[in-house]
Design a protein around this motif. Sequence first.
Motif, short mmCIF file in Angstrom:
data_model
loop_
_atom_site.label_atom_id
_atom_site.label_comp_id
_atom_site.label_asym_id
_atom_site.label_seq_id
_atom_site.Cartn_x
_atom_site.Cartn_y
_atom_site.Cartn_z
N SER A 244 0.14 -1.36 -0.09
CA SER A 244 0.20 0.29 0.02
C SER A 244 0.80 1.36 -0.11
O SER A 244 0.81 2.73 0.03
CB SER A 244 -0.79 -0.33 0.80
N GLN A 245 2.04 1.09 0.42
CA GLN A 245 3.30 2.59 0.55
C GLN A 245 3.89 1.96 -0.65
O GLN A 245 4.33 3.38 -0.71
CB GLN A 245 3.95 2.01 1.88
N TYR A 246 3.94 1.70 -1.73
CA TYR A 246 5.01 1.50 -3.12
C TYR A 246 4.72 2.46 -3.81
O TYR A 246 5.41 2.75 -4.02
CB TYR A 246 4.38 0.63 -3.97
N ASN A 247 3.40 3.43 -3.69
CA ASN A 247 3.29 4.96 -4.90
C ASN A 247 3.67 5.37 -3.75
O ASN A 247 3.20 6.77 -4.46
CB ASN A 247 2.36 4.31 -5.45
N ALA A 248 3.75 5.73 -2.56
CA ALA A 248 3.92 6.73 -2.07
C ALA A 248 4.60 7.09 -2.11
O ALA A 248 5.79 7.81 -2.71
CB ALA A 248 3.24 6.67 -0.25
#
Length: 337
Positions: A244-248
């Motif tokens: 859920s954080q890879y595109n943050a």
Amino acid sequence: NRQMVLASRPFGAPTADNFNLVQSEKPTPKAGEVLLRTVFLSLDPYMRGRMNDAKSYADPVALNEVMVGGSVCRVEQSNHDDYKIGDWVVAFGGWQDYSVINGSELLKLDSNMVKPSHALGVLGMPGLTAYMGLLDIGQPKAGDTVVVAAATGAVGSLVGQIAKLKGCKVVGIAGGETKCKYAVETLGFDHCLDHKSENLAEQLAEVCSSGIDVYFENVGGKVFDAVMPLLNSCARIPLCGLISQYNATELPSGPDRLSLLMGTLLVKRIKMQGFIVFDDYGHRYNEFSEQMVKWLMAGEIKYKEHMIDGLENSVSAFIGLLKGENFGKLVVRVGPD
Ligand code: NDP
């Protein structure tokens, strides 16, 4: 030779503009090398990290270089004694039709293997990840409550099924009703909750009435927030991924929950351990595959592939993987068997 290269680095979610499909000459193998024709290409979340110009456990892909990736290939030409034309191999061949790789870096597949693409999933990297992460770090015991996110994906679907085989109660967390229904009805999980629903934390507390003993972390973010208050004393957290954080592009909005996390780990004596599958467990591949083959032959493990056709469609499929559009292990059929 068609090659999908990294054209530019994404800021946030990748877009089609970050990739470019180019043509090049078919490469020629030197002494000890083998020419491979890609039949299946694996698409995996870690590839998002390789698109960033950031230090990690592996080097980033350079601009205008071919995107990296695991592949199942046919040997087309061989200058290595262990390989002959037509052999099936697993390679790190990348997003392209042809690759040249030293024979010492290949894994030969059994010519009788019914589904060679399974070497990219249930019998390959994701399978090893699920097996070792759960059993070695998670240490599940019969009667434990095991929670796993991205529950119908390549890794999560296997984590939950292995935990069931070990006598645990299994709660999956997945995106949407169809995936949740599949986790319960086909994979045999006890419950599966939709992370898009408003009251995930309440639902999770209800189905995990005895708390959580093992949380297999694939996702991070809001899902972890719902899990954290339910962790039991001496719970184990194999820290596998944080998709859920890879595109943050920035840290999550406040309040800062780091001290809450550290306090929870301390007073509940929780073990949370990250791992990188091939670095930590590559040497235990045979132990895993022997067991997994037995489970598959006995029908005790179910496995779903999400197969798409054509190298040219790999970009949209990969972008979709980071949004939950895949249902099962994402594999691209690049060429004919
Ligand atoms: P999956 O087949 O599970 O596909 C990714 C899934 O992640 C999507 O289908 C989606 O499922 C879920 N997802 C995507 N975005 C979000 C989001 N914002 N919030 C919640 N869920 C999301 O991939 P894999 O099984 O290959 O990988 C699972 C995890 O394991 C990844 O984090 C990956 O990086 C990690 N991994 C780590 C390894 C290691 O060595 N440490 C090795 C292999 C994988 P849904 O629709 O259900 O939300």
